[in-house]
Design a protein around this motif. Structure first.
Motif, PDB file in Angstrom:
ATOM      1  N   HIS A 125       0.840  -1.192   0.000  1.00  0.00           N
ATOM      2  CA  HIS A 125       0.000   0.000   0.000  1.00  0.00           C
ATOM      3  C   HIS A 125       0.882   1.250   0.000  1.00  0.00           C
ATOM      4  O   HIS A 125       1.987   1.250   0.550  1.00  0.00           O
ATOM      5  N   LEU A 126       0.371   2.321  -0.603  1.00  0.00           N
ATOM      6  CA  LEU A 126       1.137   3.563  -0.674  1.00  0.00           C
ATOM      7  C   LEU A 126       1.418   4.128   0.709  1.00  0.00           C
ATOM      8  O   LEU A 126       2.482   4.702   0.938  1.00  0.00           O
ATOM      9  N   VAL A 144      -0.067  10.790   0.867  1.00  0.00           N
ATOM     10  CA  VAL A 144      -0.145   9.651  -0.048  1.00  0.00           C
ATOM     11  C   VAL A 144      -0.365  10.155  -1.470  1.00  0.00           C
ATOM     12  O   VAL A 144       0.179   9.601  -2.429  1.00  0.00           O
ATOM     13  N   GLY A 145      -1.132  11.239  -1.626  1.00  0.00           N
ATOM     14  CA  GLY A 145      -1.360  11.821  -2.946  1.00  0.00           C
ATOM     15  C   GLY A 145      -0.072  12.343  -3.584  1.00  0.00           C
ATOM     16  O   GLY A 145       0.139  12.194  -4.785  1.00  0.00           O
ATOM     17  N   ARG A 148       1.856   9.309  -4.731  1.00  0.00           N
ATOM     18  CA  ARG A 148       1.218   8.752  -5.926  1.00  0.00           C
ATOM     19  C   ARG A 148       1.589   9.560  -7.170  1.00  0.00           C
ATOM     20  O   ARG A 148       1.925   9.005  -8.216  1.00  0.00           O
ATOM     21  N   GLU A 152       3.565   8.082 -10.416  1.00  0.00           N
ATOM     22  CA  GLU A 152       2.963   8.132 -11.745  1.00  0.00           C
ATOM     23  C   GLU A 152       3.827   8.942 -12.712  1.00  0.00           C
ATOM     24  O   GLU A 152       3.857   8.650 -13.904  1.00  0.00           O
ATOM     25  N   VAL A 158      -0.025   2.844 -10.291  1.00  0.00           N
ATOM     26  CA  VAL A 158      -0.622   2.817  -8.954  1.00  0.00           C
ATOM     27  C   VAL A 158      -2.054   2.341  -9.124  1.00  0.00           C
ATOM     28  O   VAL A 158      -2.826   2.947  -9.859  1.00  0.00           O
ATOM     29  N   ARG A 172      -5.097   2.047  -2.286  1.00  0.00           N
ATOM     30  CA  ARG A 172      -4.132   2.353  -3.341  1.00  0.00           C
ATOM     31  C   ARG A 172      -2.764   1.745  -3.029  1.00  0.00           C
ATOM     32  O   ARG A 172      -2.288   1.828  -1.910  1.00  0.00           O
ATOM     33  N   VAL A 174       0.930  -0.509  -5.041  1.00  0.00           N
ATOM     34  CA  VAL A 174       1.759  -0.919  -6.174  1.00  0.00           C
ATOM     35  C   VAL A 174       1.910  -2.432  -6.122  1.00  0.00           C
ATOM     36  O   VAL A 174       2.054  -3.004  -5.041  1.00  0.00           O
TER      37      VAL A 174
END
Length: 197
Positions: A125-126, A144-145, A148, A152, A158, A172, A174
């Motif tokens: 998980h992220l 976390v955003g 992400r 990306e 993701v 969310r 990987v």
């Protein structure tokens, strides 16, 4: 652009950033209310209770501001100062934004970090990756955003719903299958035996 319009733009940008951060934190706090030892509607009772608590808090704050309208000046001043700080342009934040001559993040190093955080599992998980990164002294203040967006940008997929060991709810993350070596690494691996011969 005039100084006044630059100031207004910075406050507007900072307000958007603050609103996103606040919404993400509230959503994460509510989501932590989910019980993983229960199933069905009982598992979501904690989320409902936290949402109700937020609504009661918002109602009480509105009542207090209505009773003491001068309090709005204090709240507005606090928000404006916080928005000013959050709206700092990239040129004023060298720690967050690398210089123009700085190389982009090394994809292989990011792969190694993700595999390290993953351990023997097939996915991670992220939030686990972010905690792992911050334990190493990197990514301070990231959400976390933010993580992400950086993954990306490196073309690392993701996924929205990843099931990782130790967690009952997918979120969310990987997957190991997406961390295939880059073409450059694969080329180096294929030429390594021929150079040794």
């Amino acid at each position: 652009m005039t100084r006044l319009s630059r100031t207004a733009d910075r406050i507007a940008t900072g307000s958007r950033t603050l609103a996103r951060r606040l919404a993400a934190r509230v959503a994460a706090w509510c989501a932590r209310g989910r019980r993983h030892d229960l199933t069905g509607w009982r598992a979501a009772l904690g989320i409902v209770a936290r949402c109700a608590l937020l609504l009661v808090g918002a109602y009480l704050l509105a009542r207090i501001v209505r009773a003491l309208p001068a309090l709005m000046w204090l709240l507005t001043t606090g928000w404006t100062i916080a928005a000013w700080r959050a709206g700092r342009p990239a040129t004023e934040a060298p720690a967050e934004a690398p210089g123009e001559g700085a190389p982009p993040p090394d994809r292989e190093a990011v792969h190694a970090l993700l595999l390290e955080a993953m351990g023997d599992a097939d996915a991670v998980h992220l939030r686990t990756v972010l905690a792992h990164l911050q334990q190493k002294g990197h990514g301070e203040g990231w959400t976390v955003g933010d993580l992400r967006a950086r993954l990306e940008a490196l073309h690392i997929p993701v996924h929205a719903k990843v099931k990782a060991p130790g967690s009952k709810s997918p979120t969310r993350g990987v997957r190991r299958a997406d961390l295939a070596p880059s073409p450059a690494a694969a080329e180096e691996a294929s030429t390594a035996p021929s150079t040794a011969a």
